[in-house]
Scaffold this motif. Structure first.
Motif, PDB file in Angstrom:
ATOM      1  N   GLN A 203     144.069 -28.755  20.084  1.00  0.00           N
ATOM      2  CA  GLN A 203     142.944 -28.028  19.516  1.00  0.00           C
ATOM      3  C   GLN A 203     141.676 -28.189  20.336  1.00  0.00           C
ATOM      4  OE1 GLN A 203     143.270 -30.016  15.664  1.00  0.00           O
ATOM      5  NE2 GLN A 203     143.696 -28.043  14.721  1.00  0.00           N
ATOM      6  N   ARG A 204     141.659 -29.110  21.279  1.00  0.00           N
ATOM      7  CA  ARG A 204     140.421 -29.408  21.990  1.00  0.00           C
ATOM      8  C   ARG A 204     140.508 -29.118  23.488  1.00  0.00           C
ATOM      9  NH1 ARG A 204     136.539 -28.926  18.904  1.00  0.00           N
ATOM     10  NH2 ARG A 204     135.270 -29.967  20.479  1.00  0.00           N
ATOM     11  N   ARG A 205     141.381 -28.221  23.904  1.00  0.00           N
ATOM     12  CA  ARG A 205     141.477 -27.865  25.325  1.00  0.00           C
ATOM     13  C   ARG A 205     140.378 -26.865  25.653  1.00  0.00           C
ATOM     14  NH1 ARG A 205     146.279 -30.099  27.065  1.00  0.00           N
ATOM     15  NH2 ARG A 205     147.805 -30.432  25.427  1.00  0.00           N
ATOM     16  N   GLY A 206     139.142 -27.336  25.645  1.00  0.00           N
ATOM     17  CA  GLY A 206     137.999 -26.447  25.800  1.00  0.00           C
ATOM     18  C   GLY A 206     137.285 -26.572  27.118  1.00  0.00           C
ATOM     19  N   PHE A 207     137.896 -27.213  28.125  1.00  0.00           N
ATOM     20  CA  PHE A 207     137.207 -27.362  29.397  1.00  0.00           C
ATOM     21  C   PHE A 207     137.047 -25.999  30.063  1.00  0.00           C
ATOM     22  CE2 PHE A 207     141.255 -26.888  31.440  1.00  0.00           C
ATOM     23  CZ  PHE A 207     142.146 -27.611  30.667  1.00  0.00           C
ATOM     24  N   MET A 208     136.095 -25.922  30.994  1.00  0.00           N
ATOM     25  CA  MET A 208     135.752 -24.665  31.637  1.00  0.00           C
ATOM     26  C   MET A 208     136.634 -24.425  32.862  1.00  0.00           C
ATOM     27  SD  MET A 208     133.459 -24.073  29.474  1.00  0.00           S
ATOM     28  CE  MET A 208     132.819 -22.509  30.078  1.00  0.00           C
ATOM     29  N   THR A 209     137.153 -23.208  32.998  1.00  0.00           N
ATOM     30  CA  THR A 209     138.015 -22.881  34.127  1.00  0.00           C
ATOM     31  C   THR A 209     137.491 -21.647  34.859  1.00  0.00           C
ATOM     32  OG1 THR A 209     139.478 -21.460  32.814  1.00  0.00           O
ATOM     33  CG2 THR A 209     140.046 -23.810  32.939  1.00  0.00           C
ATOM     34  N   ALA A 210     137.943 -21.479  36.096  1.00  0.00           N
ATOM     35  CA  ALA A 210     137.572 -20.324  36.907  1.00  0.00           C
ATOM     36  C   ALA A 210     138.791 -19.892  37.714  1.00  0.00           C
ATOM     37  CB  ALA A 210     136.409 -20.666  37.836  1.00  0.00           C
TER      38      ALA A 210
ATOM     39  N   PRO B 221     144.662 -15.204  42.002  1.00  0.00           N
ATOM     40  CA  PRO B 221     143.899 -16.413  41.648  1.00  0.00           C
ATOM     41  C   PRO B 221     144.695 -17.405  40.794  1.00  0.00           C
ATOM     42  CG  PRO B 221     143.271 -14.612  40.216  1.00  0.00           C
ATOM     43  CD  PRO B 221     144.238 -14.039  41.211  1.00  0.00           C
ATOM     44  N   PHE B 222     144.265 -18.673  40.871  1.00  0.00           N
ATOM     45  CA  PHE B 222     144.866 -19.752  40.108  1.00  0.00           C
ATOM     46  C   PHE B 222     143.797 -20.378  39.215  1.00  0.00           C
ATOM     47  CE2 PHE B 222     146.813 -19.642  44.370  1.00  0.00           C
ATOM     48  CZ  PHE B 222     148.112 -19.283  44.022  1.00  0.00           C
ATOM     49  N   PRO B 223     144.152 -20.790  37.994  1.00  0.00           N
ATOM     50  CA  PRO B 223     143.152 -21.405  37.103  1.00  0.00           C
ATOM     51  C   PRO B 223     142.816 -22.832  37.517  1.00  0.00           C
ATOM     52  CG  PRO B 223     145.315 -21.414  36.058  1.00  0.00           C
ATOM     53  CD  PRO B 223     145.479 -20.666  37.349  1.00  0.00           C
ATOM     54  N   PHE B 224     141.549 -23.075  37.836  1.00  0.00           N
ATOM     55  CA  PHE B 224     141.046 -24.403  38.173  1.00  0.00           C
ATOM     56  C   PHE B 224     139.980 -24.794  37.155  1.00  0.00           C
ATOM     57  CE2 PHE B 224     143.398 -24.123  41.901  1.00  0.00           C
ATOM     58  CZ  PHE B 224     143.144 -25.138  42.813  1.00  0.00           C
ATOM     59  N   ALA B 225     139.995 -26.044  36.723  1.00  0.00           N
ATOM     60  CA  ALA B 225     138.914 -26.560  35.895  1.00  0.00           C
ATOM     61  C   ALA B 225     137.676 -26.780  36.761  1.00  0.00           C
ATOM     62  CB  ALA B 225     139.322 -27.870  35.232  1.00  0.00           C
ATOM     63  N   ILE B 226     136.492 -26.548  36.192  1.00  0.00           N
ATOM     64  CA  ILE B 226     135.229 -26.794  36.882  1.00  0.00           C
ATOM     65  C   ILE B 226     134.642 -28.076  36.307  1.00  0.00           C
ATOM     66  CG2 ILE B 226     132.963 -25.880  37.446  1.00  0.00           C
ATOM     67  CD1 ILE B 226     135.356 -24.306  38.613  1.00  0.00           C
ATOM     68  N   ASP B 227     134.448 -29.068  37.162  1.00  0.00           N
ATOM     69  CA  ASP B 227     134.116 -30.410  36.698  1.00  0.00           C
ATOM     70  C   ASP B 227     132.805 -30.895  37.306  1.00  0.00           C
ATOM     71  OD1 ASP B 227     133.997 -33.060  35.969  1.00  0.00           O
ATOM     72  OD2 ASP B 227     136.120 -33.414  36.269  1.00  0.00           O
ATOM     73  N   THR B 228     131.736 -30.868  36.520  1.00  0.00           N
ATOM     74  CA  THR B 228     130.420 -31.268  37.006  1.00  0.00           C
ATOM     75  C   THR B 228     130.213 -32.774  36.994  1.00  0.00           C
ATOM     76  OG1 THR B 228     129.530 -30.893  34.787  1.00  0.00           O
ATOM     77  CG2 THR B 228     129.313 -29.088  36.376  1.00  0.00           C
ATOM     78  N   ALA B 229     131.221 -33.561  36.623  1.00  0.00           N
ATOM     79  CA  ALA B 229     131.115 -35.020  36.693  1.00  0.00           C
ATOM     80  C   ALA B 229     132.072 -35.579  37.730  1.00  0.00           C
ATOM     81  CB  ALA B 229     131.381 -35.652  35.338  1.00  0.00           C
ATOM     82  N   ALA B 230     132.538 -34.731  38.637  1.00  0.00           N
ATOM     83  CA  ALA B 230     133.437 -35.176  39.705  1.00  0.00           C
ATOM     84  C   ALA B 230     132.856 -34.787  41.056  1.00  0.00           C
ATOM     85  CB  ALA B 230     134.813 -34.541  39.532  1.00  0.00           C
ATOM     86  N   ASN B 231     132.957 -35.666  42.036  1.00  0.00           N
ATOM     87  CA  ASN B 231     132.523 -35.267  43.374  1.00  0.00           C
ATOM     88  C   ASN B 231     133.703 -35.107  44.321  1.00  0.00           C
ATOM     89  OD1 ASN B 231     133.186 -37.874  44.094  1.00  0.00           O
ATOM     90  ND2 ASN B 231     131.190 -38.371  44.981  1.00  0.00           N
TER      91      ASN B 231
END
Length: 307
Positions: A38-45, A54-64
């Motif tokens: 129920q909580r798979r709400g991360f942002m993808t592009a 295109p392939f679905p990738f998560a966008i992660d602003t806390a990862a470098n």
């Protein structure tokens, strides 16, 4: 055991200050989480690799560090590159990497980059994640009302001053600072104490350290399953345990969010940032999604919450 995915988290700046007048309290009520489904709400592009996709990738602003699944890397026959060390919530993980000639999505367009290898299990079925190593200098516009959810755009142009058109939007603006890497951290308040919040589009559920839980008076929270612990996976599929707890309220600017469920633990990431004893949270999409939208400008170090 409930399981939640937390993307790679490496190196983050501390400190921020609000600018502009505080907004009135809207008293948002956060919904309880019951299961990872129920909580798979991360942002993808949608991401193109060497023209494929295109392939679905998560966008992660806390990862470098950006990651691709070993399954997709194999299907695309990407050549192997040197091993890399990733500091995730789980710990320091040494993984392989592959070389990509071109990676594109929205305004993001890079050539000759290496991507760390992860697993679909650790990435909840998406094919990779984009971290700030590739997002530097760009802006993320997250819209939580309407059809469009995420746009990777060029940084907002610098102000021309007096002749700029005024904005009619209702918003909270933060000037984020960067001491470790190109990630956004702001100040907030929880349970009457000051705290630091890393904006984390790769987290489905917000994650706090034990200093935050203790000083903000967080209470234990039992899930619908009756469990009080959950497992968080890194991009490689490795897991670490977290306590499920409840913050009575979180305040961002003048907006109050009540009864916020969080996952709590003294994870490796907080140690790497030197924030083990400082109240700190990875602010996930569960919190950001309570706003109409959030804009994160990594060049201007600006975060805007639309209310």
């Amino acid at each position: 055991m409930n399981q939640y995915t937390r993307r790679t988290a490496i190196g983050m700046g501390v400190g921020a200050s609000a600018v502009g007048a505080a907004m009135p309290s809207h008293g948002f009520q956060a919904a309880e989480f019951a299961s990872s489904t129920q909580r798979r709400g991360f942002m993808t592009a949608p991401v193109r690799i060497n023209g494929e996709g295109p392939f679905p990738f998560a966008i992660d602003t806390a990862a470098n560090a950006s990651v691709i699944t070993s399954e997709l890397a194999g299907a695309l026959a990407l050549p192997r590159a040197a091993d890399v060390a990733m500091h995730t919530l789980v710990g320091r993980e040494v993984v392989g990497s592959v070389h990509v000639e071109q990676i594109r999505t929205g305004a993001l367009d890079h050539s000759d980059v290496n991507l760390a290898l992860g697993a679909r299990l650790g990435l909840d079925g998406v094919e990779g994640l984009i971290g700030t190593d590739l997002l530097t200098g760009l802006r993320l516009d997250l819209q939580f009302r309407g059809a469009q959810r995420l746009r990777i755009a060029s940084s907002r142009k610098d102000s021309d001053g007096f002749f700029d058109m005024p904005s009619a939007r209702s918003s909270i603006v933060y000037e984020a600072r960067r001491n470790f890497a190109d990630l956004a951290m702001i100040e907030a308040r929880a349970g009457g104490i000051e705290m630091l919040a890393v904006l984390d589009t790769g987290a489905q559920v917000s994650i706090g350290n034990t200093a935050l839980a203790r000083l903000a008076g967080a209470t234990r929270n039992t899930l619908a399953s009756g469990e009080s612990r959950a497992s968080i996976r890194s991009p490689t599929g490795e897991a670490v345990q977290a306590e499920t707890m409840m913050l009575s309220h979180l305040r961002i600017g003048g907006v109050a969010i009540h009864q916020l469920p969080i996952l709590v633990g003294d994870f490796h990431t907080f140690d790497i940032w030197g924030l083990r004893d400082t109240p700190c949270m990875l602010m996930g999409v569960d919190v950001m999604g309570l706003f109409n939208g959030v804009s994160i400008d990594l060049r201007r170090n600006e975060v805007v919450f639309e209310v």
